[in-house]
Design a protein around this motif. Sequence first.
Motif, short mmCIF file in Angstrom:
data_model
loop_
_atom_site.label_atom_id
_atom_site.label_comp_id
_atom_site.label_asym_id
_atom_site.label_seq_id
_atom_site.Cartn_x
_atom_site.Cartn_y
_atom_site.Cartn_z
N TYR A 38 -19.83 38.65 -4.07
CA TYR A 38 -19.80 39.42 -4.43
C TYR A 38 -21.17 40.74 -5.32
O TYR A 38 -21.92 39.75 -5.73
CB TYR A 38 -18.93 40.22 -5.78
N VAL A 39 -21.47 41.77 -4.87
CA VAL A 39 -23.08 42.51 -4.02
C VAL A 39 -22.50 43.89 -4.63
O VAL A 39 -21.96 44.72 -4.52
CB VAL A 39 -23.62 42.80 -3.02
N GLU A 40 -23.22 44.26 -6.28
CA GLU A 40 -23.73 45.23 -6.72
C GLU A 40 -25.47 45.60 -6.43
O GLU A 40 -26.19 45.04 -7.00
CB GLU A 40 -23.37 45.51 -7.50
N LEU A 41 -25.76 47.26 -6.37
CA LEU A 41 -26.84 47.46 -6.26
C LEU A 41 -26.00 49.65 -6.96
O LEU A 41 -24.84 49.90 -6.85
CB LEU A 41 -27.32 48.06 -4.20
N ILE A 42 -27.14 49.28 -7.97
CA ILE A 42 -27.10 50.41 -9.30
C ILE A 42 -28.56 51.11 -9.59
O ILE A 42 -28.79 50.41 -9.85
CB ILE A 42 -26.42 50.34 -10.92
N GLY A 43 -28.47 52.28 -9.54
CA GLY A 43 -29.93 52.90 -9.10
C GLY A 43 -30.20 53.80 -8.57
O GLY A 43 -29.40 55.37 -8.99
N SER A 44 -31.90 54.93 -8.98
CA SER A 44 -31.56 55.74 -8.51
C SER A 44 -32.39 56.25 -7.57
O SER A 44 -33.26 54.85 -6.82
CB SER A 44 -31.88 56.69 -9.80
N SER A 45 -32.54 57.18 -6.45
CA SER A 45 -33.46 57.83 -5.70
C SER A 45 -34.38 58.47 -5.41
O SER A 45 -33.14 60.16 -6.58
CB SER A 45 -33.07 57.09 -4.31
N ALA A 46 -35.10 59.10 -4.82
CA ALA A 46 -35.35 59.90 -4.29
C ALA A 46 -36.05 60.24 -3.28
O ALA A 46 -36.21 59.45 -2.94
CB ALA A 46 -36.42 60.59 -5.64
N ALA A 47 -35.67 61.92 -2.65
CA ALA A 47 -36.54 61.93 -1.21
C ALA A 47 -37.53 63.14 -1.37
O ALA A 47 -37.17 64.12 -2.00
CB ALA A 47 -35.66 61.82 0.18
N SER A 48 -38.00 63.37 -0.32
CA SER A 48 -39.57 64.11 -0.40
C SER A 48 -39.37 65.86 0.12
O SER A 48 -39.64 66.42 -0.95
CB SER A 48 -40.11 63.81 0.57
N ASP A 49 -38.49 65.84 0.82
CA ASP A 49 -38.01 66.81 1.75
C ASP A 49 -36.83 67.30 2.18
O ASP A 49 -36.19 65.87 2.71
CB ASP A 49 -39.75 67.19 2.53
N VAL A 50 -36.76 68.20 2.92
CA VAL A 50 -35.33 68.66 3.64
C VAL A 50 -34.98 67.52 4.50
O VAL A 50 -33.61 67.29 4.44
CB VAL A 50 -35.38 70.32 4.40
N THR A 51 -35.92 66.96 5.05
CA THR A 51 -35.46 66.21 6.40
C THR A 51 -35.59 64.13 5.63
O THR A 51 -35.85 63.63 6.53
CB THR A 51 -35.97 66.17 7.81
N GLY A 52 -36.34 64.80 4.62
CA GLY A 52 -36.63 63.15 3.17
C GLY A 52 -34.84 62.72 3.72
O GLY A 52 -35.62 61.67 2.51
N ASP A 53 -33.76 62.59 4.02
CA ASP A 53 -32.38 61.72 2.83
C ASP A 53 -33.66 59.95 3.19
O ASP A 53 -34.03 59.56 4.06
CB ASP A 53 -31.26 61.82 3.48
N ILE A 54 -32.62 60.03 2.55
CA ILE A 54 -32.54 58.40 2.31
C ILE A 54 -31.67 57.50 3.04
O ILE A 54 -30.66 57.34 2.65
CB ILE A 54 -32.44 57.53 0.77
N LYS A 55 -32.17 56.30 4.31
CA LYS A 55 -30.12 55.78 5.10
C LYS A 55 -31.34 54.31 4.26
O LYS A 55 -32.22 54.21 3.84
CB LYS A 55 -30.60 55.74 6.21
N CYS A 56 -30.58 53.66 3.81
CA CYS A 56 -29.62 52.37 3.38
C CYS A 56 -28.87 51.26 4.00
O CYS A 56 -27.91 52.02 4.90
CB CYS A 56 -29.78 51.95 2.08
N ASP A 57 -29.19 50.34 3.92
CA ASP A 57 -28.56 49.26 4.14
C ASP A 57 -28.48 47.72 3.43
O ASP A 57 -29.19 47.56 3.45
CB ASP A 57 -28.73 48.97 5.96
N LEU A 58 -27.21 47.02 4.02
CA LEU A 58 -26.73 45.61 3.54
C LEU A 58 -27.29 45.00 4.97
O LEU A 58 -26.22 45.62 5.58
CB LEU A 58 -26.04 45.38 2.34
#
Length: 156
Positions: A38-58
Amino acid sequence: GWWDFKIKLESDFVVTNTTTLQDVTWFTFATGANESWYVELIGSSAASDVTGDIKCDLVTTGTWLNGSSFYYGVHYIAAWSLAAAWLAAFNNTTTSLNSLVINNWDAVVRAFRFQFNIVQNTSGNIKFQIANSNAGVGRTSTLKAGTYMLARKLST
């Protein structure tokens, strides 16, 4: 004592101008073949502009057992409101089926939470990674200090 692995980011983790997933510093742990976690990730994030969304993966350097793993997560939609949580299966590969988007473009800090139940098919290292959804000069995706990763081995 309950967690077999726990780590908290002491400073922001930033990626700039890359769509290639990057290992988040220290967000990795070793597992054995046929182990359930069982793995849990909890936190916060920010991206810089309109096409700067964060993608993530385990990801894992081994393989996950087909049909035995899923994640449950929370993310934001384009209207800047909290989207519905969702379920999705992993397949017998080293990564989840799709990279998740955890922030929307507006440089506002947003909270997220992901829960993963996984079964390792082979031994390997489980890692959390982030990148820019769209690369561009000066675009940044940030996992904020204080974000943490927890993991508990459920069975062998």
